[in-house]
Design a protein around this motif. Structure first.
Motif, mmCIF file in Angstrom:
data_model
loop_
_atom_site.group_PDB
_atom_site.id
_atom_site.type_symbol
_atom_site.label_atom_id
_atom_site.label_comp_id
_atom_site.label_asym_id
_atom_site.label_seq_id
_atom_site.Cartn_x
_atom_site.Cartn_y
_atom_site.Cartn_z
ATOM 1 N N LYS A 183 26.180 37.338 44.436
ATOM 2 C CA LYS A 183 25.890 35.958 44.049
ATOM 3 C C LYS A 183 24.388 36.243 44.529
ATOM 4 O O LYS A 183 23.121 36.036 43.489
ATOM 5 C CB LYS A 183 26.495 34.637 44.632
ATOM 6 N N ASP A 184 23.663 36.966 45.605
ATOM 7 C CA ASP A 184 22.271 36.843 46.036
ATOM 8 C C ASP A 184 21.611 38.525 45.010
ATOM 9 O O ASP A 184 21.008 37.784 44.200
ATOM 10 C CB ASP A 184 22.144 37.009 47.233
ATOM 11 N N GLU A 185 23.158 39.202 45.276
ATOM 12 C CA GLU A 185 22.049 40.487 44.148
ATOM 13 C C GLU A 185 21.430 39.845 42.305
ATOM 14 O O GLU A 185 21.242 39.865 42.088
ATOM 15 C CB GLU A 185 23.386 41.728 43.903
ATOM 16 N N GLY A 187 31.237 37.046 35.441
ATOM 17 C CA GLY A 187 32.425 37.643 35.677
ATOM 18 C C GLY A 187 33.041 39.094 36.187
ATOM 19 O O GLY A 187 31.638 39.585 37.071
ATOM 20 N N LYS A 188 33.692 39.988 35.673
ATOM 21 C CA LYS A 188 34.533 40.862 36.261
ATOM 22 C C LYS A 188 32.779 41.757 35.816
ATOM 23 O O LYS A 188 32.934 43.115 36.175
ATOM 24 C CB LYS A 188 35.628 41.107 36.030
ATOM 25 N N SER A 189 32.590 41.920 34.846
ATOM 26 C CA SER A 189 31.914 42.490 34.336
ATOM 27 C C SER A 189 30.455 42.786 34.913
ATOM 28 O O SER A 189 29.400 43.189 34.423
ATOM 29 C CB SER A 189 31.888 42.792 32.732
ATOM 30 N N GLY A 190 29.739 41.526 35.009
ATOM 31 C CA GLY A 190 28.779 42.194 36.043
ATOM 32 C C GLY A 190 27.673 41.195 35.538
ATOM 33 O O GLY A 190 28.122 40.671 34.234
ATOM 34 N N LEU A 191 26.371 41.099 35.682
ATOM 35 C CA LEU A 191 25.199 40.719 34.616
ATOM 36 C C LEU A 191 25.884 41.887 33.589
ATOM 37 O O LEU A 191 24.099 42.713 34.023
ATOM 38 C CB LEU A 191 24.425 40.341 36.472
ATOM 39 N N THR A 192 24.898 41.688 32.224
ATOM 40 C CA THR A 192 24.817 42.585 31.630
ATOM 41 C C THR A 192 23.807 41.737 30.778
ATOM 42 O O THR A 192 23.118 41.140 30.394
ATOM 43 C CB THR A 192 26.473 42.625 30.630
ATOM 44 N N CYS A 216 33.759 38.375 40.217
ATOM 45 C CA CYS A 216 32.668 39.024 40.155
ATOM 46 C C CYS A 216 32.291 40.478 41.076
ATOM 47 O O CYS A 216 32.036 40.422 42.144
ATOM 48 C CB CYS A 216 31.396 38.497 40.003
ATOM 49 N N GLU A 217 31.746 41.762 40.735
ATOM 50 C CA GLU A 217 31.507 42.909 41.754
ATOM 51 C C GLU A 217 29.998 42.534 42.197
ATOM 52 O O GLU A 217 29.989 43.580 43.341
ATOM 53 C CB GLU A 217 31.667 44.602 41.077
#
Length: 96
Positions: free
Chosen positions: A58-60, A24-29, A54-55
């Motif tokens: 999907k490819d990132e 989600g919003k916080s991204g991949l932590t 999500c900032e």
């Protein structure tokens, strides 16, 4: 690295699966990456959903996950990423 035949097989296996993680919003932590690795050890094949807020693209997200040791991105379709990692202890999926 997976062959195209193996990826095709894994896509067919993943078809009925529901995403068990949402980015989600916080991204991949780091904690989420650790949880994904633990889930892959238990299940070998999972789906991850990337939400609209999500900032990261999907490819990132798929690129970051594929850089983790042993994790293979099987498919990115829509906002869903299919991941595979061979389990060290509980091997369930036999690749062709």
């Amino acid at each position: 690295m997976l062959t195209s035949k193996q990826k095709s097989f894994l896509r067919s296996q993943a078809h009925h699966l529901q995403p068990i993680f949402q980015i989600g919003k916080s991204g991949l932590t780091d904690p989420i990456i650790k949880q994904i690795e633990e889930a892959l050890e238990a299940r070998e094949l999972i789906k991850v959903s990337v939400l609209q807020n999500c900032e990261q693209d999907k490819d990132e997200v798929a690129e970051i996950l594929s850089e983790q040791e042993g994790i293979d991105v099987v498919q990115v379709i829509g906002k869903t990423i299919v991941l595979y990692k061979e389990s060290k202890e509980k091997k369930k999926i036999v690749l062709p």
